[in-house]
Design a protein around this motif. Structure first.
Motif, short mmCIF file in Angstrom:
data_model
loop_
_atom_site.label_atom_id
_atom_site.label_comp_id
_atom_site.label_asym_id
_atom_site.label_seq_id
_atom_site.Cartn_x
_atom_site.Cartn_y
_atom_site.Cartn_z
N ASN A 43 0.42 -1.12 -0.37
CA ASN A 43 0.26 0.00 -0.13
C ASN A 43 1.06 1.48 -0.30
N GLY A 44 1.99 1.10 0.30
CA GLY A 44 3.03 2.20 0.23
C GLY A 44 3.12 3.18 0.95
N THR A 45 2.24 2.65 2.48
CA THR A 45 2.41 3.15 3.54
C THR A 45 2.89 2.75 5.27
N SER A 46 3.14 2.53 6.22
CA SER A 46 4.04 2.37 7.17
C SER A 46 3.44 2.44 8.16
N LEU A 47 3.62 1.47 9.23
CA LEU A 47 2.96 0.89 10.41
C LEU A 47 2.75 2.55 10.93
N ASP A 48 1.86 2.26 12.10
CA ASP A 48 1.39 3.73 12.07
C ASP A 48 1.76 3.81 13.87
N SER A 49 1.88 4.28 14.87
CA SER A 49 2.38 4.00 16.10
C SER A 49 1.57 3.37 16.95
N ASP A 50 0.31 3.15 16.52
CA ASP A 50 -0.01 2.03 17.37
C ASP A 50 0.45 0.62 17.33
N GLU A 51 0.10 0.64 15.51
CA GLU A 51 1.23 -0.61 14.91
C GLU A 51 2.66 -1.67 15.84
N ARG A 52 3.31 -0.01 15.94
CA ARG A 52 4.18 -0.22 15.73
C ARG A 52 4.14 -0.95 17.93
N ALA A 53 3.25 0.14 18.43
CA ALA A 53 3.52 -0.65 20.03
C ALA A 53 2.89 -1.97 19.99
N LEU A 54 1.72 -2.43 18.82
CA LEU A 54 1.64 -3.55 19.19
C LEU A 54 2.40 -4.90 19.18
N ALA A 55 2.59 -4.02 18.11
CA ALA A 55 3.86 -4.88 17.34
C ALA A 55 5.54 -5.76 18.60
N ARG A 56 5.87 -4.55 19.38
CA ARG A 56 6.06 -4.47 20.26
C ARG A 56 6.32 -5.06 21.13
N GLN A 57 4.85 -5.08 21.42
CA GLN A 57 4.55 -5.92 22.92
C GLN A 57 4.27 -7.32 22.33
N MET A 58 3.50 -7.96 21.12
CA MET A 58 3.75 -8.62 20.34
C MET A 58 5.05 -9.47 20.50
N ILE A 59 5.83 -9.34 19.95
CA ILE A 59 7.20 -10.31 19.89
C ILE A 59 8.31 -10.32 21.37
N GLU A 60 8.35 -9.13 21.61
CA GLU A 60 9.17 -8.79 22.96
C GLU A 60 8.45 -9.58 23.99
#
Length: 268
Positions: free
Chosen positions: A93-110
């Protein structure tokens, strides 16, 4: 007038022209040999099913041992797949993860947070979204869990190695920024979740991983999985060690660590 006989052609010297001596050729380097006895012994110690797939990115040597055709439940290692799917969709889509997605990604992986995983699994379109991405990634024997049960995704060790290649090598549908982002999160898992394939790293060697652990309600037996990248003696290894029908979590953790250690020795 008398005829003359034709003159004989002049004779050539019989001395051969010297040829240059070819340079000496070096003997071909011996093909490295994988010593898999230790891996087979570690896998045979499982009280359930176990398999491992691995590659040494430095030499190109790879292996696939154990219950290679068995469909293992992923448990939380699928969280790498969920994030890879999300990153691929943003690239499309030519977009980037937003701040909410980044926070969820960090919680999910780390932190291996399940609520965060559910939110991102829903965001990518659930099972159909992950399956579509996996077709592009080349995960032909992986099927995403349905009904919201992302942890019941089924896979093989070979497919998980294919996923690791998507995350850690340039032969990937993920661009460099996406790969580096995944690497950074997998390199920062909580210390009490840093077991598993990290056992193959040498002293001080770095690693990036994601583990999965799940007691099955029907049997009380455990799924214990570990996937990731390990640095050992100047080599970079990708390892996917999977197991199920294991009697205890501690037993499963010990199993995947024995397997990972044996894999590291096999590539030495």
């Amino acid at each position: 007038m008398p005829r003359h006989s034709p003159s004989a052609p002049p004779t050539r010297s019989a001395t051969p022209t010297p040829r240059p001596t070819p340079p000496p050729t070096s003997a071909p380097a011996p093909t490295p040999t994988l010593h898999t006895d230790g891996i087979d012994a570690a896998l045979a110690s499982a009280d359930g099913n176990a398999a491992v797939a691995a590659v040494d990115l430095t030499t190109g040597l790879s292996l696939d041992r154990g219950d290679t055709g068995h469909a293992f439940v992923t448990a939380s290692i699928v969280k790498v797949d969920i994030l890879a799917t999300l990153l691929l969709q943003h690239q499309d889509n030519g977009t980037s993860l937003d701040s909410d997605e980044r926070a969820l990604a960090r919680q999910m992986i780390e932190n291996s947070d399940n609520d965060a995983a559910t939110s991102l699994f829903d965001a990518v379109g659930g099972a159909s979204g992950v399956d579509a991405a996996n077709q592009r990634f080349g995960l032909n024997d992986t099927s995403a869990g349905t009904g919201g049960y992302w942890g019941l995704t089924t896979t093989t060790a070979r497919d998980q190695l294919t996923l690791l290649r998507q995350v850690f090598t340039s032969h990937s549908h993920l661009d460099r920024g996406s790969r580096e982002y995944l690497d950074s999160l997998m390199s920062s898992v909580e210390p009490d979740q840093a077991w598993g394939v990290s056992a193959a790293a040498d002293d001080g060697g770095s690693f990036a991983l994601k583990n999965g652990w799940l007691p099955r309600s029907a049997t009380g037996l455990w799924v214990i999985n570990s996937i990731g990248e390990v640095h050992r003696d100047g080599h970079t290894l990708l390892i996917a060690a999977l197991s199920d029908d294991i009697q205890s979590m501690d037993g499963g953790v010990g199993l995947v660590q024995r397997v990972a250690t044996a894999v590291g020795s096999a590539f030495d």
